[in-house]
Design a protein around this motif. Structure first.
Motif, mmCIF file in Angstrom:
data_model
loop_
_atom_site.group_PDB
_atom_site.id
_atom_site.type_symbol
_atom_site.label_atom_id
_atom_site.label_comp_id
_atom_site.label_asym_id
_atom_site.label_seq_id
_atom_site.Cartn_x
_atom_site.Cartn_y
_atom_site.Cartn_z
ATOM 1 N N THR A 180 0.835 -1.204 0.000
ATOM 2 C CA THR A 180 0.000 0.000 0.000
ATOM 3 C C THR A 180 0.870 1.253 0.000
ATOM 4 O O THR A 180 1.797 1.372 0.801
ATOM 5 N N GLY A 181 0.532 2.157 -0.911
ATOM 6 C CA GLY A 181 1.285 3.411 -1.023
ATOM 7 C C GLY A 181 2.247 3.414 -2.195
ATOM 8 O O GLY A 181 2.772 4.452 -2.565
ATOM 9 N N LEU A 182 2.468 2.234 -2.808
ATOM 10 C CA LEU A 182 3.382 2.144 -3.967
ATOM 11 C C LEU A 182 2.559 2.182 -5.252
ATOM 12 O O LEU A 182 1.543 1.492 -5.359
ATOM 13 N N ASP A 183 3.007 2.965 -6.221
ATOM 14 C CA ASP A 183 2.316 2.972 -7.512
ATOM 15 C C ASP A 183 2.786 1.769 -8.326
ATOM 16 O O ASP A 183 3.988 1.630 -8.617
ATOM 17 N N ALA A 184 1.840 0.923 -8.688
ATOM 18 C CA ALA A 184 2.181 -0.351 -9.333
ATOM 19 C C ALA A 184 2.759 -0.152 -10.732
ATOM 20 O O ALA A 184 3.428 -1.038 -11.253
#
Ligand SMILES: NC(=O)C1=CN([C@@H]2O[C@H](COP(=O)(O)OP(=O)(O)OC[C@H]3O[C@@H](n4cnc5c(N)ncnc54)[C@H](OP(=O)(O)O)[C@@H]3O)[C@@H](O)[C@H]2O)[C@@H](O)CC1
Ligand SMILES: [K+]
Length: 504
Positions: free
Chosen positions: A169-173
């Motif tokens: 969560t919080g990481l741009d995939a």
């Protein structure tokens, strides 16, 4: 389900979020049980394997389908006798359809579900326990809300390891950038393990992804549909396989190609001594297996004593460029401009790095010359090895824009200059016209020191000289370079010159 390591030998496709959505739609119709049921079961299996002795498993479930995966996993773990607690963010009534069904399953099974953090548990949990991050998956393109940041912070501070579902969560995939801007323990989950679903996503292997995903596992959820059915075309492939660099026994030094390193401006010319960069590239070419390596230092009348005796030294005007693989630009300074036109025009195979790239970026005529190399009857192979700022200069953009979409930047540059590009950085991207783009998976932060780029350029030249195509040479060199760093003893200093000597 399988773990994705740099040594995985079969090809692994990488999809951006849009492709994952298309894949999800295509498989959803075919899949019984539902994809979320499969995702939840897979997550529970991995959780159990990671923490078989857990006395507490805390699942932080978000308001979308990522939360549904977490609820489904919690349900299985509870049924298998594990002590599980779910914190669900948002109202259960507003969950999307599949996630609501997962919530109902969990409720029916008797899983404790709360709407707040389990403060007592968070204090008591140990490294035998487990946190499952099911807050956000591919459905977010903005920083986590303030409340979610509180939950992320608590999870990161907890003693138990973290399993992130689909994406931390919080990481741009897509990009590997942090949605909240910086990789603090409040803005992004720092997972020990990430189980990514349906397909590998580029952001897990690039930018901050390499630091916050931990060990990455993939479940394509294709058990219910046709095996390996990838509906959208892959955006890229992981560059994983160990290259075959074995030499035939019946060979001599002329069989393995000649590399000339052109660069290394001396201090006397413009007050910047950069011969070391060219020597590093030459050492790497040598240790990469090239038959003969010639060091051609710009503006240096005398022989350079830094260079190993294995290297030949020659002034630029004595090089027969048409017969050589030229690695140009390493420490080239301003002097590279005096020879770059000849190099672009005549060298049989070319690797262009550093000052060579900056010179090309500033001169449209040289850009046209570089492009035209692919149009010659013998299609002269060219590899360029920019870092994000050099790529930005060539693209007329900024380093930040390059980092926002490294795949696109590498592909655009490759199309613009009609050559192979190794876009360096965390998760180097290799793009060539007409070839599948690769994201390199080997390497680590220890490579972020001066001189390692020169080593990569020299090694790429070495692979080109030994007969690989530009794309193969770039993929092999990027992998080998990272692999050497991955196997470096932790108590031993990694320096560029030692790296150049230990390429294997
Ligand atoms: N469908 C299926 O069958 C399958 C789905 N799968 C799983 O689903 C995941 C994708 O699910 P998803 O599309 O629901 O997105 P997800 O990441 O859960 O987030 C959306 C929710 O979060 C909210 N939200 C967004 N940003 C936010 C923020 N910054 N801070 C706070 N809240 C924020 C957003 O609210 P909104 O933006 O609408 O206001 C919405 O409520 C995928 O990664 C995989 O795990 C797999 O199991 C395969 C089968
Ligand atoms: K997640």
């Amino acid at each position: 389900m399988r773990r994705l390591t740099p040594t995985v030998s079969e090809p692994v496709a990488v999809l951006r979020k849009a492709g994952v959505r298309a894949q999800e739609r295509a498989l959803q119709a075919l899949s019984t049980p539902s994809l979320m049921t499969l995702a939840g079961l897979s997550s529970a299996h991995l959780a159990l394997a990671l923490a078989p002795h857990a006395r507490r498993i805390w699942v932080a479930a978000g308001p979308g389908n990522n939360g549904g995966d977490g609820l489904q996993a919690a349900c299985h773990l509870h049924q298998w006798g594990m002590r599980v607690q779910v914190s669900l963010m948002g109202s259960p009534e507003q969950l999307p359809t599949d996630a609501r069904a997962a919530w109902q399953n969990a409720l029916r099974a008797g899983v404790p579900i709360h709407s707040s953090l389990p403060h007592a548990w968070l204090q008591e949990m140990t490294d035998q326990d487990l946190c499952i991050d099911a807050l956000l998956g591919i459905g977010s393109d903005r920083p986590p809300s303030d409340v979610m940041q509180d939950w992320i912070e608590q999870m990161n501070q907890c003693a138990a390891p973290i399993l992130a579902l689909d994406v931390p969560t919080g990481l741009d995939a897509d990009s590997g950038q942090i949605l909240g801007g910086s990789p603090t323990r409040r803005h992004v989950v720092h997972a020990d393990t990430t189980l990514t679903l349906l397909a590998a996503k580029p952001g897990l292997f690039m930018g901050h992804g390499r630091d916050v995903c931990g060990n990455i596992w993939l479940d394509t959820l294709t058990r219910a549909g046709p095996a390996n059915s990838l509906v959208p075309p892959a955006d890229a492939w992981l560059n994983t396989a160990k290259p075959n660099t074995k030499k035939t026994h019946a060979s001599h030094k002329g069989s393995h190609g000649d590399v000339a390193i052109v660069g290394g401006e001396p201090m006397a010319l413009h007050g910047m001594g950069m011969t070391g960069a060219a020597v590093l590239a030459a050492q790497a070419a040598l240790h990469g297996g090239a038959g003969r390596v010639i060091l051609s230092l710009l503006g240096a009348p005398a022989e350079n004593t830094l260079a190993a005796p294995d290297l030949m030294q020659r002034p630029f005007h004595r090089l027969d460029l048409t017969q050589l693989t030229v690695v140009a630009g390493c420490g080239g300074g301003q002097a590279i401009a005096t020879v770059l036109g000849d190099i672009l025009l005549h060298s049989a195979r070319l690797v262009l790095d550093a000052d060579g790239l900056n010179a090309v970026a500033a001169n449209p005529d040289w850009q046209a010359l570089l492009r035209s190399r692919s149009e010659t009857p013998d299609q002269r192979a060219t590899v360029i090895t920019p870092h994000p700022l050099e790529a930005a200069r060539l693209l007329g953009s900024t380093a930040q824009e390059v980092q926002q979409d490294r795949l696109q930047a590498a592909q655009a540059l490759s199309a613009q200059l009609q050559c192979t590009v190794i876009l360096k950085g965390s998760g180097s991207v290799i793009a060539s016209p007409g070839e599948p783009t690769r994201i390199n998976t080997s390497g680590n932060g220890r490579l972020a020191i001066g001189g390692t780029g020169d080593v990569l350029a020299g090694l790429t030249g070495s692979r080109l000289a030994q007969g690989q195509s530009a794309h193969e040479a770039a993929c092999t060199a990027a992998w080998q370079h990272g692999n050497a760093a991955d196997h470096w003893p932790s108590n031993d200093a990694l320096t560029a010159s030692r790296l150049a000597e230990r390429l294997h």
